[in-house]
Design a protein around this motif. Structure first.
Motif, PDB file in Angstrom:
ATOM      1  N   ASP A  81       0.807  -1.225   0.000  1.00 26.79           N
ATOM      2  CA  ASP A  81       0.000   0.000   0.000  1.00 26.79           C
ATOM      3  C   ASP A  81       0.837   1.269   0.000  1.00 26.79           C
ATOM      4  N   ASP A 103      -1.959 -14.880  -3.483  1.00 24.74           N
ATOM      5  CA  ASP A 103      -3.373 -14.533  -3.377  1.00 24.74           C
ATOM      6  C   ASP A 103      -4.160 -15.770  -2.966  1.00 24.74           C
ATOM      7  N   THR A 124     -13.191  -8.504  -6.053  1.00 21.25           N
ATOM      8  CA  THR A 124     -11.826  -8.035  -5.826  1.00 21.25           C
ATOM      9  C   THR A 124     -11.771  -6.540  -6.103  1.00 21.25           C
ATOM     10  N   SER A 126      -8.814  -5.183  -6.864  1.00 19.09           N
ATOM     11  CA  SER A 126      -7.494  -5.055  -7.484  1.00 19.09           C
ATOM     12  C   SER A 126      -7.565  -5.194  -8.999  1.00 19.09           C
ATOM     13  N   ARG A 128      -4.945  -5.662 -10.749  1.00 20.31           N
ATOM     14  CA  ARG A 128      -3.987  -6.748 -11.013  1.00 20.31           C
ATOM     15  C   ARG A 128      -4.691  -8.095 -11.005  1.00 20.31           C
ATOM     16  N   ARG A 129      -5.504  -8.340  -9.964  1.00 17.23           N
ATOM     17  CA  ARG A 129      -6.225  -9.611  -9.893  1.00 17.23           C
ATOM     18  C   ARG A 129      -7.256  -9.713 -11.004  1.00 17.23           C
ATOM     19  N   SER A 192       1.076  -8.934  -5.932  1.00 16.74           N
ATOM     20  CA  SER A 192       1.328  -7.503  -5.941  1.00 16.74           C
ATOM     21  C   SER A 192       2.748  -7.218  -5.471  1.00 16.74           C
ATOM     22  N   GLN A 195       3.768  -7.725  -1.672  1.00 15.16           N
ATOM     23  CA  GLN A 195       2.676  -8.352  -0.923  1.00 15.16           C
ATOM     24  C   GLN A 195       3.237  -9.310   0.134  1.00 15.16           C
TER      25      GLN A 195
END
Length: 311
Positions: A81, A103, A124, A126, A128-129, A192, A195
């Motif tokens: 973050d 994840d 989600t 995100s 990215r996801r 990420s 992460q």
């Protein structure tokens, strides 16, 4: 000596700050650590998708302002973050051991990613996801999911989604591992940037505090991984929200890096993967930049330009 930790009020943020507090007090019994709870912009705006807010300091700015005013001494963040550009006068002092970086899929014990019904609703927040899910299962209906970890799990249990995707690290840190139905391999879904790593931020020049925090918390492997991944992110960032990921496994001086950049729907997806030698943090930073530049040259730059046009 007293060290004040600025922290968000969520269960996960408090767990993370309490963990750092414990590490410091175990290593330095004469140091007292206090938690100061602070509400961030990201905690207030819960009805808007993260990608639409577009604020890189969504979960950090108010805590950083408190540090600069001298009201708190350090902050404990989920490093994923934390923006790559910190406010003047602040720095990342230490990096925790990395919890599970992958994840996790949660579905009330019903599904894995492969056997979700056609058209199932997956939650989600995100990009990215979302992009990687679109590649793996283009039939799925992906809907935005905001809130703290416990809020997201509650929304799943209320039947708003067939499944949700969360960072495994947060779920495990809160002791809710039994809620996970599948851990997604990095070969399936690239994590990420950073992460699973906690980043401890503090004021430049607070040498005593930095020395204490590093001795109590810092992991050399995590620092190398974070340096590579954050250099990648710093290089790719194009002034807009971009689906991307970068994940590094550190084994001595050998590092295995996976990274990708994609458009919003996963239609144009570019990936880099390789094993490299890294001797110090300067080389780690250069490697992250190099991986990013190769992805940009392979088509990532066109993706960024298109995303900027669509804003």
């Amino acid at each position: 000596m007293v060290i004040r930790i600025g922290t968000r009020k969520s269960k996960l943020a408090l767990w993370q700050s309490e963990w750092v507090k414990l590490q410091i007090e175990k290593k330095f019994p004469d140091v007292r650590v206090e938690l100061v709870k602070i509400t961030t912009k990201g905690d207030k705006i819960l009805d808007v998708p993260l990608a639409k807010i577009g604020d890189k300091g969504l979960f950090t700015k108010e805590i950083e302002d408190a540090m600069l005013r001298g009201e708190v001494d350090i902050a404990v963040h989920s490093l994923k973050d934390v923006p790559t550009k910190l406010p003047e006068g602040l720095k990342l002092m230490a990096f925790s051991d990395r919890e599970d970086p992958r994840d996790a899929l949660l579905s009330n014990g019903r599904y894995t990613l492969s056997n979700l019904p056609e058209g199932a609703v997956v939650g989600t927040s995100s990009l990215r996801r979302r992009a990687q899910l679109k590649i793996i299962r283009p039939d799925l209906r992906i809907e935005d999911l905001r809130g703290n970890v416990d809020t997201r799990i509650r929304k799943l249990k209320e039947g708003n989604y067939d499944a949700i995707i969360l960072a495994a690290a947060g779920v495990k840190r809160l002791g809710w591992e039994e809620e996970i139905d599948e851990i997604l391999s990095p070969s399936v879904m690239i994590p990420s940037v950073s992460q699973g790593i906690l980043g401890i931020e503090g004021r430049e020049g607070d040498k005593e505090v930095e020395s204490i925090v590093r001795e109590a918390v810092n992991s050399t492997e995590s620092e190398v991984a974070a340096t590579i991944e954050r250099a990648f992110l710093r290089t790719v960032e194009g002034g807009c929200q971009v689906p991307l990921g970068c994940y590094t496994v550190v084994n001595g001086e050998r590092v295995h890096v996976r990274a990708f950049i994609s458009d919003l729907n996963g239609e144009f997806f570019h990936k880099e993967e390789g094993v490299f030698e890294v001797k110090d943090l300067e080389e780690a930073d250069k490697l992250g930049v190099s991986v990013a530049e190769r992805l940009l040259s392979a088509g990532g730059r066109e993706i960024l330009e298109e995303l900027l046009r669509c804003q």
